[in-house]
Write a protein that holds these residues in place. Structure first.
Motif: not given
Lengths: 438, 203
Positions: A106-110, A118-119, A140-144
């Motif tokens: 699951r996505d991680k909060v940054i 971001g996530m 892959m880590h995809e940051y948005r």
């Protein structure tokens, strides 16, 4: 320190990254500096991070294209634009000629400066085509950027997209090859590796192997099943309900990640016998740690002190603060008591091995019909203290180190059923530790 | 854009490097690019590692004096038999590693581990890795023949440079290492169970 001025680099050309220096940005730098500039059409001085069409390049091609200098790299960075959607939905098409990227976990909060910025989505590259892909070691880590932040981000200069001088859809990515073993000791990335001795390294390899092999063995699967209920195709849900997403189910995973961070290759403790495994994960240099506890890890799941805080509890659940309670949760599912609408969560505070039990007022509305209803849990001091002491106190770990056995708003029937099926299949394991009546 | 956010990465500014570039030398780089050159009295490029000689700094006093990157501090020093500081001493942990040049498979240096003791007997979490040239060769070149007659060496040998890397082994620096390229064990679990997912969950 006197510096030579001509150390600027030329990335992707004949580069001059000074010896010893690597591009190893923090997640915050990736988001706040690079991606923000990107979405705002600001020029980034050096072409450190290139644009990559994810559908056109295989991971091993990206590795070539995104080289920075000639120094050895463990990871590669690029911008990608998520404009490729499947015709039938909103999901991003991340297929290449040879395979496809598939989201996992699951996505991680940054966070940056205490705020959500971001996530991060984790994806795995599979070779082949969708139902029959073969998993590779490429990650892959995809940051948005956090959506509601991007609009404030840009100082409006141009307005190409007509929505505030920024362009949606850019993400910044890092790819790397998953390693099944510890990195070599001369790995430059952080002290985590270099502090280990060679004999410890060997030991960790062994431990980690067992981690992979024994994942059928209980806890991992429970965690997975619990976690999965809140990681269904993340993007849509969390945009709809960022709070709920963040504050509930994700915690259990994070607690484990925190726990694992001490030695991320160590084996997770098994539910039924925490003692039997303690010899395995003891990777620290001898004596450099000393805990006044019989178990090697100072981690606890009880640190969340303000249990009654409303926004911590919203979304239909409570927190389970030790393995024993987690046991009981699943066991009680098994016993068919999940219809019980009152919800008692056991909070274990095990300083000095004392256990306290807190009952959550069921009238606080955690168990609306929208949510998975959790069973009654009772924590008995006698049975839980011995187990919980294996995760004894670490004063610096707060907030994240607890388990949330909660299923938030996107829990749905499917995941409930999964949990049920799973609970049944592991009944013998679980019942062995949940002896007290419910 | 809050550029002030990045002010603490002063070295990047000094080096004209964009944000995100950090001093993360491999052992080999540390030895080949920095230690060998220093020992050969060649200019180091970039000249980022300060020489602290044998100043008796305690590890927590290194900040501002040594090169700091993340939770690590780098500085040149000299070989010495007793690395005593103002408030304690560095005790050898009893093992060393050979630093091997990847291109030639040659021994180019040795890394030795120390742990910091406060006073006489209070062990701390401070660790030091001391990089030195191979015992038999003062600078680059020559074979990797090892000799153990160093035992007779007494006190300080000022001709022997070392690079010290100091860090506190406290496990609380998670945030700094967060951008690492390893997956947590939980991520591994997720990965593994994605396979099951194909079977049990409709896609």
């Amino acid at each position: 320190m006197s510096m030579q001025k001509n150390m600027s680099i030329c990335v992707n050309g004949q580069s001059q990254v000074p010896p010893g220096f690597r591009f190893h940005p923090t997640e915050e730098e990736l988001l706040q500096y690079y991606l923000r500039k990107k979405v705002c059409y600001e020029k980034i001085d050096l072409d450190v991070i290139r644009d990559v069409d994810l559908n056109k390049l295989e991971p091993w091609d990206i590795q070539e294209k995104c080289k920075i200098g000639s120094t050895p790299q463990n990871d590669w960075y690029f911008f990608s634009h998520k404009d490729k959607k499947y015709p039938t939905g909103t999901r991003t098409n991340r297929a290449t000629a040879a395979g496809f990227w598939k989201a996992t976990g699951r996505d991680k909060v940054i966070y940056g400066n205490g705020k959500r910025i971001g996530m991060r989505k984790t994806l795995v590259f599979y070779k082949g085509r969708a139902p029959h892909g073969q998993k590779s070691d490429w990650i892959m880590h995809e940051y948005r950027l956090e959506d509601n932040l991007t609009s404030e981000t840009c100082i409006v200069t141009t307005n190409v997209m007509g929505d505030g001088g920024q362009e949606e859809g850019w993400v910044v990515c890092r790819i790397f090859k998953k390693k099944n073993h510890l990195k070599t000791l001369e790995s430059p990335l952080g002290s985590g590796e270099t502090r280990r001795t060679s004999q410890h390294q060997h030991r960790n390899d062994v431990v980690f192997d067992s981690c992979e092999e024994e994942e059928e063995g209980g806890l991992e699967q429970i965690l997975e099943q619990m976690g999965r209920s809140c990681c269904k195709e993340e993007e849509e849900e969390q945009q709809n309900d960022p709070n709920g997403y963040n504050k509930n189910g994700i915690r259990m995973g994070r607690a484990i990640e925190e726990y694992q961070h001490e030695d991320r290759f160590s084996k997770l403790p098994r539910l039924e016998s925490p003692k039997s495994n303690t010899n395995e994960y003891h990777p620290m240099m001898e004596g450099s740690y000393s805990y006044p506890y019989p178990y090697p890890y100072p981690y606890s799941f009880h640190h969340h002190q303000h249990q009654h805080h409303d926004d911590e509890m919203e979304g239909g659940g409570g927190m389970i603060t030790n393995w024993a309670a987690l046991d009981r949760l699943v066991a009680s599912q098994l016993n068919g008591q999940s219809e019980d609408s009152s919800f008692n969560a056991a909070y274990t505070s095990n300083n000095n091995n004392t256990t306290t039990t807190t009952t959550v007022d069921p009238t606080m509305g955690y168990c609306s019909s929208d949510h998975l209803q959790l069973p009654t849990l009772r924590s008995s001091s006698a049975s839980s203290s011995s187990i919980s002491s294996s995760f004894s106190t670490a004063p610096n770990n707060n907030n994240n180190n607890y388990i949330t056995a909660t299923h938030d708003n996107y829990s749905n029937t499917t995941t409930q059923i999964d949990l049920w099926n799973f609970a049944r299949s592991t009944s013998s394991l679980l019942l062995s530790t949940s002896s007290q009546p419910l | 854009m809050g550029d002030s956010d990045h002010d603490h990465h002063h070295r990047n500014n000094v080096n004209n490097l964009p944000p995100g570039f950090r001093f993360y030398p491999t052992d080999e780089e540390l030895v080949v690019h920095f230690l060998h050159r220093k020992a050969s009295l060649l200019p180091c490029h970039p000249d980022v590692i300060p020489d602290l000689d044998l100043f008796p700094f305690d590890p927590w006093d290194l900040h501002g004096k040594a090169l700091a990157e993340g939770n690590q501090w780098y500085y040149y020093s000299r070989r010495t038999q007793n690395r005593v500081t103002n408030n304690g001493y560095w005790k050898p942990m009893g093992y060393e590693e050979a630093i091997v040049k990847s291109s030639s498979n040659k021994n180019v240096g040795v890394k030795k581990y120390f742990v910091f003791y406060m006073g006489e007997a209070i062990k701390t979490n401070w660790i030091m890795q001391e990089y030195r040239l191979p015992d038999s060769a003062s600078s680059s070149s020559s074979s990797s023949s090892r000799s153990s007659k160093r035992k007779s060496q007494s006190k300080t040998d000022f001709s022997k440079w070392v690079i010290c890397r100091v860090y506190e082994h406290d496990g609380d620096d998670d945030n700094d290492n967060d951008g690492g390229t390893e997956l947590s064990c939980l991520d591994e679990v997720f990965l593994s169970l994605d396979d099951l997912d194909e079977i049990s969950l409709p896609n």
